[in-house]
Design an enzyme around this catalytic site. Sequence first.
Site, PDB file in Angstrom:
ATOM      1  N   TYR A 121       0.031 -33.276 -49.973  1.00 34.85           N
ATOM      2  CA  TYR A 121       0.256 -31.776 -50.039  1.00 34.85           C
ATOM      3  C   TYR A 121       2.194 -31.769 -49.318  1.00 34.85           C
ATOM      4  CZ  TYR A 121       0.933 -27.125 -48.297  1.00 34.85           C
ATOM      5  OH  TYR A 121       1.365 -25.748 -47.957  1.00 34.85           O
ATOM      6  N   ASN A 145       6.312 -25.760 -40.149  1.00 31.35           N
ATOM      7  CA  ASN A 145       4.794 -25.732 -40.059  1.00 31.35           C
ATOM      8  C   ASN A 145       4.589 -26.109 -38.726  1.00 31.35           C
ATOM      9  OD1 ASN A 145       2.506 -27.064 -42.559  1.00 31.35           O
ATOM     10  ND2 ASN A 145       3.120 -24.962 -42.136  1.00 31.35           N
ATOM     11  N   ARG A 167      -9.183  -3.382  -0.769  1.00 35.83           N
ATOM     12  CA  ARG A 167     -10.025  -4.158  -0.220  1.00 35.83           C
ATOM     13  C   ARG A 167     -10.270  -5.485  -1.217  1.00 35.83           C
ATOM     14  NH1 ARG A 167     -16.130  -2.392  -0.056  1.00 35.83           N
ATOM     15  NH2 ARG A 167     -15.014  -0.267  -0.304  1.00 35.83           N
ATOM     16  N   TYR A 222     -11.113   0.261  -3.181  1.00 41.84           N
ATOM     17  CA  TYR A 222     -11.064  -1.236  -3.890  1.00 41.84           C
ATOM     18  C   TYR A 222      -9.534  -1.669  -4.085  1.00 41.84           C
ATOM     19  CZ  TYR A 222     -16.096  -0.389  -5.254  1.00 41.84           C
ATOM     20  OH  TYR A 222     -17.429  -0.084  -5.046  1.00 41.84           O
ATOM     21  N   GLU A 268      -4.964 -18.927 -47.759  1.00 41.47           N
ATOM     22  CA  GLU A 268      -5.068 -18.779 -46.328  1.00 41.47           C
ATOM     23  C   GLU A 268      -5.635 -17.749 -45.958  1.00 41.47           C
ATOM     24  OE1 GLU A 268      -0.714 -19.080 -46.037  1.00 41.47           O
ATOM     25  OE2 GLU A 268      -0.785 -21.150 -46.951  1.00 41.47           O
ATOM     26  N   PHE A 306      -1.680 -26.530 -37.799  1.00 43.71           N
ATOM     27  CA  PHE A 306      -0.649 -25.271 -37.592  1.00 43.71           C
ATOM     28  C   PHE A 306      -1.129 -23.927 -37.215  1.00 43.71           C
ATOM     29  CE2 PHE A 306      -2.030 -25.687 -41.996  1.00 43.71           C
ATOM     30  CZ  PHE A 306      -2.774 -24.685 -42.245  1.00 43.71           C
ATOM     31  N   HIS A 348      11.158 -18.483 -47.276  1.00 43.91           N
ATOM     32  CA  HIS A 348      10.286 -18.187 -46.386  1.00 43.91           C
ATOM     33  C   HIS A 348      10.808 -17.381 -45.256  1.00 43.91           C
ATOM     34  CE1 HIS A 348       7.444 -20.493 -48.434  1.00 43.91           C
ATOM     35  NE2 HIS A 348       6.631 -20.693 -47.528  1.00 43.91           N
TER      36      HIS A 348
END
Length: 507
Positions: free
Chosen positions: A52, A194, A280, A277, A411, A326, A82
């Site tokens: 791949y 990646n 405290r 609170y 994906e 990844f 990309h």
Amino acid sequence: MIQIDGNTLNLQRFIEVAVHHKPVTLAEEAKGKIQESRDLVERYVEEERVAYGITTGFGKFSDVAISKEETEDLQRNLIISHSCGVGNPFSEEEARGIMLLRANALAKGYSGVRIKTIETLIDMLNKGVHPIIPEKGSLGASGDLAPLSHMVLVMIGEGEAIYQGKRMTGKEAMKEAGIETIVLTAKEGLGLINGTQAMTSVGALTLHKAMVLAKMSDISSALTIEALNGITDAFDPKLHGVRPHSGQINTAANLRRLLDSSKLTTKQGEIRVQDAYSLRCIPQIHGATKDTLRYVLEKVEIEMNSVTDNPVIFTEEDHVISGGNFHGQPMALTFDYLGIAMAEVANASERRIERLVNPQLSGLPAFLTEKGGLHSGFMIAQYSAAALVSENKVLAHPASVDSIPSSANQEDHVSMGTIAARKARDIVYNSSRVLGIELMSAAQAVEFQEHKEMGLGTEPVYTTLREVLPALIEDRILYKDINTASELIDNEKILQAVEKKIGDLSI
């Protein structure tokens, strides 16, 4: 000089490079492993073995075979296709962190990237070539594809970069810096993009700031305790020893040291039996955040030294495994947790601000001004704090609970980890401004006390603040004061003054 070998990077060294521009070098002992993985990639290409991203396309195109003659085109096409980021660019520090983390991951020697390529990335760090990387567009799996592609564009002479304060083309920046651009070969484009380095860089920088804020939250709250004559019995070590969370114990100890020798605090029963609170329960509230920060630090430093590539190359077995390292889920959950924890620090701070400005709760002049009506004092400063914590509550919604399928459903589950990191960053920024408002308000409230002796740790806080911000006698433009007080937090000037006096505070 920081040596990177893929195994020894930590948050401190990361900050030295990303923020303080400390130079980087590739450790000699890492080069052998890097070369071995590169040799295996080249053998796969030569033999046209199916692997791949080496001899196939990407994502849904993983079943498309690529010939050895097309490998360079494949890798270049990957980067330019990309590079789809949008929005404002990551900061210079964030971009430097991205480059450092990617180089460190490649230095482990499981990615098949050439030594020359890694050294190009290191040269860019050392010579100050900072790619313009848009901060939006990553799903956090398969890693930070879009952001890292913008980083690689500059390496191949495309895209844009900042060099010596000027924005220019990537080609111009590399030429002016004297760095040779590269031609990507088999597996290198994929090996460079990646991974989880964008989310981890943003998250690591945010964590560093959050750790400073965790200490500052103790400091600002200690000043508020004095301004309201708070009861210190709630910080007794015996009380916290029977519920021994580390952060809670450490916070109570910090408060005792900060308030040591103070004449402005009280014991239970002297004025009232117990505090609200937000006073405290400071050890319990801040302590839970500190426990979170230690968890986040552990996960971030693991990720800094991890292989987040795909496929991963195991030279000993002559094996290339396609997996999912990844996937950003470990960081997505972690940074969501960080954001939630820091939102709570601001929530508690804003409630203390309200107690300071509200005369029904404080016994002090309304909105901390002597001439209420003619002057508004800190009325709208509290509004700003309230707006910031309300915004934090929206931002604290986890990004990691969302997913959306991509690449034709190949994906089909993604992490949204980079969104989680960016949200945590924005929460930390907002929280620093809320703490700045608390510092201003508490110091103003102290003005109405009888100037009794302050604590060993709070006196330098008051002094450092008053060196740049005088007490509010008449209304003035307060956004400038808020910025000034917040800068004293960001540049750690108050923290340094306190720790110089009483020693390091604990997280």
